[in-house]
Design an enzyme around this catalytic site. Structure first.
Site, mmCIF file in Angstrom:
data_model
loop_
_atom_site.group_PDB
_atom_site.id
_atom_site.type_symbol
_atom_site.label_atom_id
_atom_site.label_comp_id
_atom_site.label_asym_id
_atom_site.label_seq_id
_atom_site.Cartn_x
_atom_site.Cartn_y
_atom_site.Cartn_z
ATOM 1 N N THR A 195 2.770 -9.060 -3.801
ATOM 2 C CA THR A 195 2.863 -10.247 -2.948
ATOM 3 C C THR A 195 1.488 -10.807 -2.619
ATOM 4 O O THR A 195 1.334 -11.999 -2.360
ATOM 5 C CB THR A 195 3.634 -9.912 -1.655
ATOM 6 N N TYR A 253 5.056 3.310 -6.586
ATOM 7 C CA TYR A 253 5.748 2.024 -6.456
ATOM 8 C C TYR A 253 6.508 1.742 -7.742
ATOM 9 O O TYR A 253 5.905 1.572 -8.802
ATOM 10 C CB TYR A 253 4.715 0.930 -6.159
ATOM 11 N N LYS A 290 7.778 3.656 -2.850
ATOM 12 C CA LYS A 290 8.365 2.342 -2.591
ATOM 13 C C LYS A 290 9.327 2.066 -3.730
ATOM 14 O O LYS A 290 8.917 1.932 -4.886
ATOM 15 C CB LYS A 290 7.288 1.254 -2.531
ATOM 16 N N ILE A 302 8.979 -2.073 2.808
ATOM 17 C CA ILE A 302 7.790 -2.880 2.539
ATOM 18 C C ILE A 302 8.318 -4.280 2.283
ATOM 19 O O ILE A 302 8.962 -4.538 1.272
ATOM 20 C CB ILE A 302 6.968 -2.316 1.373
#
Length: 297
Positions: free
Chosen positions: A45, A133, A161, A203
């Protein structure tokens, strides 16, 4: 160590496309004020793919400066080259970050053995806490539960994540790892269900503009009050969906600019500006939720 609402922070830019430190400071202060539990600096992001190496490090360092030890900062240090990830991790070792978020290598599509050796090598190069992740739809590879279980044996690989979108994996992974291994959702739309299945938080992209909402949802859910958490989450469902109508972070940058958190919605190519029809729909839900007035429902 990490739980609750963790924002996947956008990287604000000025009209020329340079990092806007003024807006970055405003964002960090907004999350401190609204009780976000931690900040991810320069993840997906945060446009990690289009920042150069100096910018990547500088954004993390400025985020740390503005946080002033009032909120933990987790640095995005992943790469599809193991050596690059190690280099960035070691560069940040004494910076004051609380940990690293390491995405699975993208494009080159390693095998499960390659993924294991990649994260093993990074883990062995540092004492910093590492969060794996997994986001298969963006990377082209999937970190499987059995590989996660092997990696969870390293003392500084503390969590995952999971943006796979597969909720059945929560219990599967929990059954394979030690009880202290952290499981964090990477998908706003299913995050509450993820927590109810035993996850530790989210998250969040949505938290960039609805920090207090996401913080409250997580606090209630982690306390077992899913009824109240769902009442708030129901109000955000349309917003969650609209923020992914185009590739993240295109919509969230426009939304953050619309409510006055950042000065421009400038985004670097090959990402482009949000389409007008999607601006119209986002504006409508933001106004309905009164996010532009920084109110909490």
């Amino acid at each position: 160590m990490f739980k609750g609402s963790i924002v996947a922070l956008i990287t604000p830019m000025d009209i020329k496309g340079n990092i806007c430190k003024k807006s970055l400071k405003k964002l960090v202060k907004y999350h401190i004020k609204n009780k976000t539990n931690a900040i991810i600096s320069v993840g997906t992001t945060g446009e990690s793919a289009t920042l150069n190496k100096n910018e990547h490090t500088n954004v993390i360092m400025h985020t740390l400066e503005y946080a002033d030890e009032k909120i933990p900062i987790i640095a995005g240090t992943g790469s599809n080259a193991t050596s690059e990830s190690i280099l960035l991790t070691k560069k940040l070792e004494l910076s004051g970050i609380s940990g690293c978020l390491n995405i699975t290598p993208y494009y080159n599509k390693p095998t499960q053995e390659g993924l294991y050796l990649h994260f093993k090598s990074i883990s062995e190069s540092t004492d910093l806490p590492q969060i794996l992740y997994n986001v298969p739809h963006r990377t082209g590879c999937d970190l499987l539960p059995q590989t996660i279980a092997k990696l969870a044996k390293f003392k500084n690989i503390i969590g995952l994540k999971d943006a796979s979108g597969d909720l059945s994996r929560v219990n599967q992974i929990k059954s394979l790892v030690n009880k202290n291994f952290i499981l964090i959702s990477g998908d706003d739309t299913t995050a509450l269900d993820f927590i109810q299945l035993g996850g530790n938080g989210v998250i969040s992209v949505t938290a960039n503009i609805a920090a207090r909402h996401i913080s409250k949802i997580c606090k209630l859910a982690l306390a077992g009050n899913f009824y109240k958490a769902r009442k708030i989450n129901e109000k955000l469902k349309i917003l969650h969906n609209l923020l992914f109508k185009e590739t993240n972070p295109i919509p969230i940058k426009w939304a953050a600019k619309y409510i006055g958190l950042i000065e421009t919605d400038k985004i670097r190519l090959p990402m482009t500006q949000l389409l007008d029809k999607n601006k119209k729909n986002l504006k409508k839900i933001i106004n309905l939720l009164q996010l532009n007035k920084n109110k909490f429902l």
